[in-house]
Write a protein that holds these residues in place. Structure first.
Motif, PDB file in Angstrom:
ATOM      1  N   ALA A   1      16.048   9.246   1.595  1.00  0.00           N
ATOM      2  CA  ALA A   1      15.083   8.372   2.271  1.00  0.00           C
ATOM      3  C   ALA A   1      14.189   7.655   1.261  1.00  0.00           C
ATOM      4  N   VAL A   2      13.774   8.387   0.224  1.00  0.00           N
ATOM      5  CA  VAL A   2      12.934   7.777  -0.818  1.00  0.00           C
ATOM      6  C   VAL A   2      13.732   6.732  -1.587  1.00  0.00           C
ATOM      7  N   ARG A   3      14.992   7.085  -1.972  1.00  0.00           N
ATOM      8  CA  ARG A   3      15.845   6.139  -2.711  1.00  0.00           C
ATOM      9  C   ARG A   3      16.059   4.860  -1.926  1.00  0.00           C
ATOM     10  N   GLU A   4      16.308   5.011  -0.633  1.00  0.00           N
ATOM     11  CA  GLU A   4      16.562   3.854   0.226  1.00  0.00           C
ATOM     12  C   GLU A   4      15.322   2.964   0.324  1.00  0.00           C
ATOM     13  N   ALA A   5      14.152   3.605   0.459  1.00  0.00           N
ATOM     14  CA  ALA A   5      12.903   2.839   0.543  1.00  0.00           C
ATOM     15  C   ALA A   5      12.641   2.083  -0.756  1.00  0.00           C
ATOM     16  N   VAL A   6      12.901   2.736  -1.897  1.00  0.00           N
ATOM     17  CA  VAL A   6      12.714   2.085  -3.198  1.00  0.00           C
ATOM     18  C   VAL A   6      13.612   0.857  -3.308  1.00  0.00           C
TER      19      VAL A   6
ATOM     20  N   ALA B   1       0.843  -1.195   0.000  1.00  0.00           N
ATOM     21  CA  ALA B   1       0.000   0.000   0.000  1.00  0.00           C
ATOM     22  C   ALA B   1       0.880   1.248   0.000  1.00  0.00           C
ATOM     23  N   GLN B   2       0.312   2.347  -0.479  1.00  0.00           N
ATOM     24  CA  GLN B   2       1.050   3.626  -0.459  1.00  0.00           C
ATOM     25  C   GLN B   2       1.449   3.981   0.971  1.00  0.00           C
ATOM     26  N   GLU B   3       0.551   3.683   1.893  1.00  0.00           N
ATOM     27  CA  GLU B   3       0.805   4.000   3.308  1.00  0.00           C
ATOM     28  C   GLU B   3       2.063   3.294   3.810  1.00  0.00           C
ATOM     29  N   THR B   4       2.255   2.041   3.396  1.00  0.00           N
ATOM     30  CA  THR B   4       3.428   1.269   3.822  1.00  0.00           C
ATOM     31  C   THR B   4       4.706   1.916   3.319  1.00  0.00           C
ATOM     32  N   PHE B   5       4.692   2.331   2.056  1.00  0.00           N
ATOM     33  CA  PHE B   5       5.876   2.980   1.491  1.00  0.00           C
ATOM     34  C   PHE B   5       6.154   4.305   2.190  1.00  0.00           C
ATOM     35  N   ASP B   6       5.098   5.091   2.409  1.00  0.00           N
ATOM     36  CA  ASP B   6       5.274   6.393   3.069  1.00  0.00           C
ATOM     37  C   ASP B   6       5.832   6.243   4.478  1.00  0.00           C
ATOM     38  N   ASP B   7       5.364   5.219   5.202  1.00  0.00           N
ATOM     39  CA  ASP B   7       5.863   4.985   6.565  1.00  0.00           C
ATOM     40  C   ASP B   7       7.348   4.619   6.547  1.00  0.00           C
ATOM     41  N   ALA B   8       7.755   3.819   5.528  1.00  0.00           N
ATOM     42  CA  ALA B   8       9.164   3.428   5.410  1.00  0.00           C
ATOM     43  C   ALA B   8      10.040   4.648   5.133  1.00  0.00           C
ATOM     44  N   VAL B   9       9.555   5.543   4.278  1.00  0.00           N
ATOM     45  CA  VAL B   9      10.302   6.776   3.980  1.00  0.00           C
ATOM     46  C   VAL B   9      10.422   7.628   5.231  1.00  0.00           C
ATOM     47  N   GLN B  10       9.296   7.767   5.953  1.00  0.00           N
ATOM     48  CA  GLN B  10       9.304   8.593   7.165  1.00  0.00           C
ATOM     49  C   GLN B  10      10.246   8.001   8.224  1.00  0.00           C
ATOM     50  N   GLU B  11      10.270   6.679   8.298  1.00  0.00           N
ATOM     51  CA  GLU B  11      11.172   6.016   9.252  1.00  0.00           C
ATOM     52  C   GLU B  11      12.637   6.297   8.902  1.00  0.00           C
ATOM     53  N   ASN B  12      12.959   6.281   7.612  1.00  0.00           N
ATOM     54  CA  ASN B  12      14.326   6.582   7.193  1.00  0.00           C
ATOM     55  C   ASN B  12      14.731   7.999   7.582  1.00  0.00           C
TER      56      ASN B  12
END
Length: 467
Positions: free
Chosen positions: A29-34, A7-18
């Motif tokens: 943070a976005v690159r790392e999540a991707v 879900a988009q929410e899961t990706f956004d949470d991972a970015v925010q965590e980074n």
């Protein structure tokens, strides 16, 4: 492509965590999540790869920019604020067009119902309706499931009411085109609703508008697709017959082509649609009788430097050549020389090599006289050069093998000249490299008079088939 979804929410949470836990800057943070999700085999095509604004003071999470725009559009629609709605429609359309992920996120958050309401609210105001339909088209692009029966009725009604308005017709057809691509149920519903006469009528009514002719032709072609993997059996063949028999589709398309002799993109689109309608022997003959073959041959000659056009015309010639009488007409019109020229001119293009060999293959089938013309024009040599240029392209290898076989099956005198061109090694190599080529390569070698080792899969003895 990964098969897992998040879900988009899961990706956004991972970015925010980074950002918060590892003190990364937003881009990192976005690159790392991707990288993290892609390494796990997750498909991120429908994910917005951007940073949301940080949480606000009242504890509510901020949204991605496209959802903020959607909220603004929704408020304007709810308040019947037409001026604000017009502004937000333009902004939202531009954002949707940027990438599928934005459209997908908006679609998951109620964009369709908001835009549909905007279309209803705009009724009677032509300019506002245009903006609303542009937005609807952008939302449906890649998301045909969003359209409901009310939306179908609205589109059909708009095409009827504004049939004399080229811009409105174009906007409506563009929505229908997006709604029908890879969606069999929408296609069937639109056809039942009477879309076919509306599309052919649009081509006749606006025969001087390249955009309308191109879009309506494309929409007609999509009605003949069988591209929805969720449906085991579609109505592609039935729709093609309806376009031709009930709506005079062949005449409409060929007459339209005569008005755009200097517009290769329109002619290419019309050729592509004609090839999809060549589903019966008599349809192929009718295309020739109406002058369609002359259009194709002239287009191939005039646009030999344009690979996209060449590919479409070769596909169309291949389709209409299913009729034996049409084969002769193509050869008499100089089609074989142009096909050979196209293959030689675009030898680095595997699709053109495949379509060119396939067209020659059909022309040679059951026609020894045509085989003479193809051989004299260098068709066999062009096919072998294509095999040499694309050893890893199974489609090229297969069509070339079939062409060689058709050339020699009834004209054994051609075997020696073709063998002297190096055919045996190339065909043997294709057979060894591609499992799908085994049968056609074996048949070609056999008809060339080469020694072929035939495996006896079953001898009648007790036991299973040999593997």
């Amino acid at each position: 492509m990964g098969s897992k979804q998040i879900a988009q929410e899961t990706f956004d949470d991972a970015v925010q965590e980074n950002i918060t836990e590892f003190e990364m800057d937003p881009e990192e943070a976005v690159r790392e999540a991707v990288q993290q999700f892609e390494s796990q085999g997750v498909d991120l095509n429908n994910i917005v790869k951007a940073v949301r604004q940080p949480a606000s003071e009242n504890g509510q999470k901020q949204k991605h920019e496209i959802l903020l725009t959607l909220d603004s559009l929704g408020r304007a629609v709810a308040d019947s604020d037409l001026a604000e709605m017009a502004e937000q429609l333009v902004v939202f359309t531009d954002q949707c067009k940027e990438q599928l992920a934005f459209r997908y996120l908006a679609g998951q958050n109620g964009a369709y119902s908001v835009v549909f309401s905007a279309c209803q609210l705009a009724s009677g105001d032509r300019n506002l309706m245009l903006k609303a339909f542009y937005t609807l088209s952008a939302v449906l692009d890649g998301q045909p499931d969003l359209l409901d029966s009310a939306g179908q009725d609205l589109l059909l009604q708009t095409l009827k009411e504004y049939r004399e308005d080229a811009e409105m017709t174009l906007a409506g057809i563009r929505c229908i085109r997006h709604a029908c691509l890879k969606h069999e149920q929408n296609r069937q519903d639109f056809v039942k609703g009477g879309v076919l006469p509306l599309l052919t009528g649009a081509i006749v009514q606006h025969g001087d508008s390249a955009d309308v002719v191109r879009m309506a032709s494309s929409a007609l072609r999509i009605m003949t697709f069988d591209d929805d993997i969720r449906v085991p059996f579609g109505h592609a063949h039935d729709h093609a017959k309806m376009i031709v028999l009930e709506n005079d589709g062949l005449r409409v398309l060929i007459e339209a082509a005569k008005a755009f002799t200097d517009n290769s993109s329109v002619l290419s689109e019309l050729c592509a649609t004609l090839s999809r309608l060549s589903v019966r022997n008599e349809f192929c003959q009718e295309i020739v009788d109406l002058g369609g073959l002359n259009v194709m041959v002239a287009l191939l000659a005039d646009c030999i430097d344009h690979p996209d056009v060449v590919k479409q015309v070769l596909s169309a010639i291949r389709a209409v050549a299913g009729n034996d009488d049409v084969k002769d007409a193509i050869v008499n019109a100089g089609g074989t020389d142009l096909i050979v020229l196209a293959i030689s001119h675009h030898l680095a293009n595997p699709q053109i090599c495949e379509q060119g060999c396939a067209a020659l293959c059909v022309l040679a089938l059951r026609k020894p006289e045509n085989c003479n013309v193809i051989m004299e024009g260098g068709g066999a040599l062009a096919a072998l050069q294509a095999m040499k240029a694309h050893p890893r392209e199974v489609a090229v290898q297969k069509q070339a093998c079939m062409l060689i076989r058709n050339l020699v099956s009834r004209s054994r005198d051609f075997s020696q000249p073709i063998l002297e061109m190096g055919a045996e090694n190339l065909i043997t190599e294709a057979r060894a490299t591609h499992k799908d080529c085994d049968d056609v390569a074996k048949a070609a070698l056999r008809d060339l008079g080469c020694k072929v080792e035939l495996r006896e899969l079953w001898t009648g003895q007790k036991g299973s088939l040999a593997q």
